[in-house]
Design a protein around this motif. Structure first.
Motif, PDB file in Angstrom:
ATOM      1  N   CYS A  24      -7.399 -14.577  -2.101  1.00 48.71           N
ATOM      2  CA  CYS A  24      -6.591 -14.773  -3.308  1.00 48.71           C
ATOM      3  C   CYS A  24      -6.182 -13.421  -3.888  1.00 48.71           C
ATOM      4  O   CYS A  24      -5.031 -13.223  -4.305  1.00 48.71           O
ATOM      5  N   MET A  25      -7.135 -12.478  -3.911  1.00 45.04           N
ATOM      6  CA  MET A  25      -6.830 -11.134  -4.392  1.00 45.04           C
ATOM      7  C   MET A  25      -5.700 -10.504  -3.580  1.00 45.04           C
ATOM      8  O   MET A  25      -4.731  -9.968  -4.131  1.00 45.04           O
ATOM      9  N   GLN A  26      -5.809 -10.584  -2.250  1.00 44.60           N
ATOM     10  CA  GLN A  26      -4.777 -10.010  -1.388  1.00 44.60           C
ATOM     11  C   GLN A  26      -3.431 -10.698  -1.585  1.00 44.60           C
ATOM     12  O   GLN A  26      -2.383 -10.049  -1.561  1.00 44.60           O
ATOM     13  N   THR A  27      -3.471 -12.012  -1.782  1.00 50.00           N
ATOM     14  CA  THR A  27      -2.231 -12.760  -1.983  1.00 50.00           C
ATOM     15  C   THR A  27      -1.528 -12.323  -3.260  1.00 50.00           C
ATOM     16  O   THR A  27      -0.308 -12.111  -3.280  1.00 50.00           O
ATOM     17  N   PHE A  28      -2.280 -12.163  -4.335  1.00 47.40           N
ATOM     18  CA  PHE A  28      -1.673 -11.732  -5.600  1.00 47.40           C
ATOM     19  C   PHE A  28      -1.132 -10.310  -5.496  1.00 47.40           C
ATOM     20  O   PHE A  28      -0.098  -9.992  -6.099  1.00 47.40           O
ATOM     21  N   ILE A  29      -1.805  -9.459  -4.730  1.00 49.31           N
ATOM     22  CA  ILE A  29      -1.295  -8.095  -4.545  1.00 49.31           C
ATOM     23  C   ILE A  29       0.031  -8.131  -3.777  1.00 49.31           C
ATOM     24  O   ILE A  29       0.984  -7.416  -4.108  1.00 49.31           O
ATOM     25  N   MET A  94       0.823  -4.562   1.452  1.00 51.13           N
ATOM     26  CA  MET A  94       2.106  -4.850   0.810  1.00 51.13           C
ATOM     27  C   MET A  94       3.274  -4.809   1.790  1.00 51.13           C
ATOM     28  O   MET A  94       4.329  -5.383   1.517  1.00 51.13           O
ATOM     29  N   HIS A  95       3.089  -4.151   2.948  1.00 51.96           N
ATOM     30  CA  HIS A  95       4.204  -3.982   3.878  1.00 51.96           C
ATOM     31  C   HIS A  95       4.023  -4.712   5.209  1.00 51.96           C
ATOM     32  O   HIS A  95       4.910  -4.661   6.057  1.00 51.96           O
ATOM     33  N   LEU A  96       2.891  -5.365   5.385  1.00 52.17           N
ATOM     34  CA  LEU A  96       2.637  -6.102   6.626  1.00 52.17           C
ATOM     35  C   LEU A  96       2.461  -7.591   6.326  1.00 52.17           C
ATOM     36  O   LEU A  96       2.075  -7.955   5.210  1.00 52.17           O
ATOM     37  N   PRO A  97       2.710  -8.443   7.307  1.00 59.38           N
ATOM     38  CA  PRO A  97       2.325  -9.846   7.144  1.00 59.38           C
ATOM     39  C   PRO A  97       0.819  -9.946   6.895  1.00 59.38           C
ATOM     40  O   PRO A  97       0.037  -9.167   7.456  1.00 59.38           O
ATOM     41  N   LEU A  98       0.404 -10.868   6.045  1.00 61.36           N
ATOM     42  CA  LEU A  98      -0.993 -10.984   5.648  1.00 61.36           C
ATOM     43  C   LEU A  98      -1.949 -11.116   6.842  1.00 61.36           C
ATOM     44  O   LEU A  98      -2.961 -10.403   6.898  1.00 61.36           O
ATOM     45  N   PRO A  99      -1.688 -12.002   7.837  1.00 59.98           N
ATOM     46  CA  PRO A  99      -2.638 -12.118   8.953  1.00 59.98           C
ATOM     47  C   PRO A  99      -2.807 -10.816   9.738  1.00 59.98           C
ATOM     48  O   PRO A  99      -3.913 -10.505  10.194  1.00 59.98           O
ATOM     49  N   ALA A 157      10.339   0.449   9.929  1.00 60.01           N
ATOM     50  CA  ALA A 157       9.543   1.679   9.865  1.00 60.01           C
ATOM     51  C   ALA A 157       8.458   1.563   8.797  1.00 60.01           C
ATOM     52  O   ALA A 157       7.356   2.090   8.967  1.00 60.01           O
ATOM     53  N   GLU A 158       8.758   0.872   7.700  1.00 60.54           N
ATOM     54  CA  GLU A 158       7.754   0.676   6.667  1.00 60.54           C
ATOM     55  C   GLU A 158       6.593  -0.168   7.193  1.00 60.54           C
ATOM     56  O   GLU A 158       5.432   0.065   6.843  1.00 60.54           O
ATOM     57  N   GLN A 159       6.892  -1.152   8.046  1.00 61.92           N
ATOM     58  CA  GLN A 159       5.822  -1.947   8.632  1.00 61.92           C
ATOM     59  C   GLN A 159       4.969  -1.103   9.578  1.00 61.92           C
ATOM     60  O   GLN A 159       3.747  -1.257   9.624  1.00 61.92           O
ATOM     61  N   ALA A 160       5.614  -0.207  10.325  1.00 66.21           N
ATOM     62  CA  ALA A 160       4.864   0.687  11.208  1.00 66.21           C
ATOM     63  C   ALA A 160       3.940   1.580  10.390  1.00 66.21           C
ATOM     64  O   ALA A 160       2.766   1.773  10.737  1.00 66.21           O
ATOM     65  N   LEU A 161       4.461   2.143   9.299  1.00 62.76           N
ATOM     66  CA  LEU A 161       3.638   2.966   8.426  1.00 62.76           C
ATOM     67  C   LEU A 161       2.525   2.130   7.800  1.00 62.76           C
ATOM     68  O   LEU A 161       1.384   2.611   7.636  1.00 62.76           O
ATOM     69  N   GLY A 162       2.827   0.877   7.481  1.00 65.48           N
ATOM     70  CA  GLY A 162       1.809  -0.020   6.935  1.00 65.48           C
ATOM     71  C   GLY A 162       0.670  -0.235   7.905  1.00 65.48           C
ATOM     72  O   GLY A 162      -0.506  -0.246   7.513  1.00 65.48           O
ATOM     73  N   ALA A 163       0.996  -0.395   9.199  1.00 71.37           N
ATOM     74  CA  ALA A 163      -0.043  -0.576  10.215  1.00 71.37           C
ATOM     75  C   ALA A 163      -0.938   0.658  10.299  1.00 71.37           C
ATOM     76  O   ALA A 163      -2.168   0.555  10.384  1.00 71.37           O
ATOM     77  N   ILE A 164      -0.330   1.835  10.277  1.00 77.21           N
ATOM     78  CA  ILE A 164      -1.111   3.079  10.322  1.00 77.21           C
ATOM     79  C   ILE A 164      -2.001   3.189   9.085  1.00 77.21           C
ATOM     80  O   ILE A 164      -3.171   3.596   9.170  1.00 77.21           O
ATOM     81  N   CYS A 165      -1.464   2.812   7.936  1.00 75.84           N
ATOM     82  CA  CYS A 165      -2.244   2.877   6.704  1.00 75.84           C
ATOM     83  C   CYS A 165      -3.456   1.944   6.753  1.00 75.84           C
ATOM     84  O   CYS A 165      -4.551   2.305   6.293  1.00 75.84           O
ATOM     85  N   VAL A 166      -3.289   0.738   7.285  1.00 79.26           N
ATOM     86  CA  VAL A 166      -4.425  -0.183   7.395  1.00 79.26           C
ATOM     87  C   VAL A 166      -5.485   0.392   8.338  1.00 79.26           C
ATOM     88  O   VAL A 166      -6.691   0.289   8.073  1.00 79.26           O
ATOM     89  N   LEU A 167      -5.046   1.004   9.431  1.00 85.36           N
ATOM     90  CA  LEU A 167      -6.004   1.619  10.355  1.00 85.36           C
ATOM     91  C   LEU A 167      -6.721   2.803   9.696  1.00 85.36           C
ATOM     92  O   LEU A 167      -7.931   2.985   9.883  1.00 85.36           O
ATOM     93  N   MET A 168      -5.981   3.608   8.927  1.00 87.33           N
ATOM     94  CA  MET A 168      -6.610   4.692   8.178  1.00 87.33           C
ATOM     95  C   MET A 168      -7.619   4.135   7.180  1.00 87.33           C
ATOM     96  O   MET A 168      -8.715   4.685   6.986  1.00 87.33           O
ATOM     97  N   SER A 169      -7.255   3.027   6.531  1.00 83.49           N
ATOM     98  CA  SER A 169      -8.157   2.374   5.599  1.00 83.49           C
ATOM     99  C   SER A 169      -9.436   1.934   6.300  1.00 83.49           C
ATOM    100  O   SER A 169     -10.542   2.073   5.756  1.00 83.49           O
TER     101      SER A 169
END
Length: 311
Positions: A24-29, A94-99, A157-169
């Motif tokens: 729910c938290m992720q969905t609201f974000i 915020m930039h990737l599909p939730l799953p 490109a934003e989705q690609a950066l989003g993927a890298i950010c999740v991996l960094m996270s």
């Protein structure tokens, strides 16, 4: 030390409930949109989580004691690493599909095994190294289609950066887990949870001069609710470990991919692709196997201690 009646089914129920509330938290974000600074999101997530956390500790009579710490520097380290991890993760969310954001986040326990071997000198046998290897292969399968979008530009490109950010996270979250392992040797769980939210709130507030956006009422409410959900989910997670062993409840973390897939489809119209489904299955299998091995090794250590004590 407070005596707690063990109730595995209650522990599992609370673990699954924590997964639902975290989703729910992720969905609201995600509903708040992409026009919110990551530091802004982390502030709302951390600050408004303090309200349910402090209410919970007050109800249990632990609030005053929770403020006492013998290792403030350790909390600052854990909080700093955690808040940077959170910022990366929220940008990716915020930039990737939730799953897909959820699936890439499953890299955290794999990375934690590596860090435990390197920094804590834990002995990691071939079986767990093999599970880590295959899990990382699964992460690569999930992330590769997104990473190839860099050259496309724009939203791709934003989705690609989003993927890298999740991996960094995930990498930073693995480091934070190592810091937490050190803290639990001398600190209460309540103290760790409380200080993280406080330090995370302060650290994220420092990003205010670097470009926070003016938010409308709807977006502000989404972020406030996300913060409350984060605090409630943390309470449920903590309670789950009071009623059942970690090895019992931990595998239920992976219910998030099923529930996240449903939410992603219903709320955001996200349809998982073949790469994502195959990669996620590999990552989940590797994660569950690592949990299983941790449980076995824990039993072996307890049996050895009993044998030594009886000798």
């Amino acid at each position: 030390m407070e005596s707690v009646l063990r109730n595995p089914m209650r522990g599992i129920l609370m673990k699954v409930s924590s997964v639902v509330v975290f989703l729910c938290m992720q969905t609201f974000i995600k509903l708040a949109g992409t026009d919110v600074a990551p530091g802004q999101v982390t502030f709302y997530r951390s600050f408004f989580a303090l309200f349910p956390i402090m209410a919970y500790l007050a109800y249990r009579g632990q609030l005053k004691a929770a403020f006492y710490t013998a290792n403030p520097i350790g909390h600052v380290k854990r909080g700093t690493i955690g808040i940077v991890s959170m910022g990366f993760g929220f940008y990716g969310l915020m930039h990737l599909p939730l799953p897909e954001a959820i699936a890439l986040g499953y890299a955290t326990p794999l990375i934690a095994v590596i860090f435990a071997a390197v920094f804590l000198r834990e002995r990691v046998r071939l079986y767990r190294w093999s599970a880590v290897f295959f899990g990382i292969v699964g992460v690569a399968i999930v992330s590769w289609p997104k990473l190839t979008l860099f050259r496309a530009g724009g939203i791709e490109a934003e989705q690609a950066l989003g993927a890298i950010c999740v991996l960094m996270s995930a990498v930073l979250a693995g480091m934070a887990m190592i810091q937490v392992r050190k803290l639990v040797e001398e600190e209460r769980t309540a103290t760790i949870v409380l200080y993280f939210s406080m330090i995370a709130s302060l650290c994220s507030l420092l990003t205010l001069p670097f470009g926070w956006y003016s938010l409308d009422l709807e977006t502000t409410l989404y972020l406030i609710v996300a913060g409350f959900c984060g605090g409630v989910a943390q309470i449920l997670l903590t309670e789950s470990y009071r009623h059942a062993d970690v090895s019992t409840v931990a595998p239920f973390e992976y219910t998030s991919i099923l529930l996240g897939g449903v939410i992603g489809y219903v709320v955001f119209g996200d349809v998982p692709g073949g790469h994502m489904m195959v990669g996620t299955a590999i990552v989940v299998a590797a994660g569950i196997y690592i949990i299983h091995r941790e449980h076995q090794l824990g039993l072996e250590r307890r049996n050895a201690q009993r044998a030594g004590g009886g000798g």
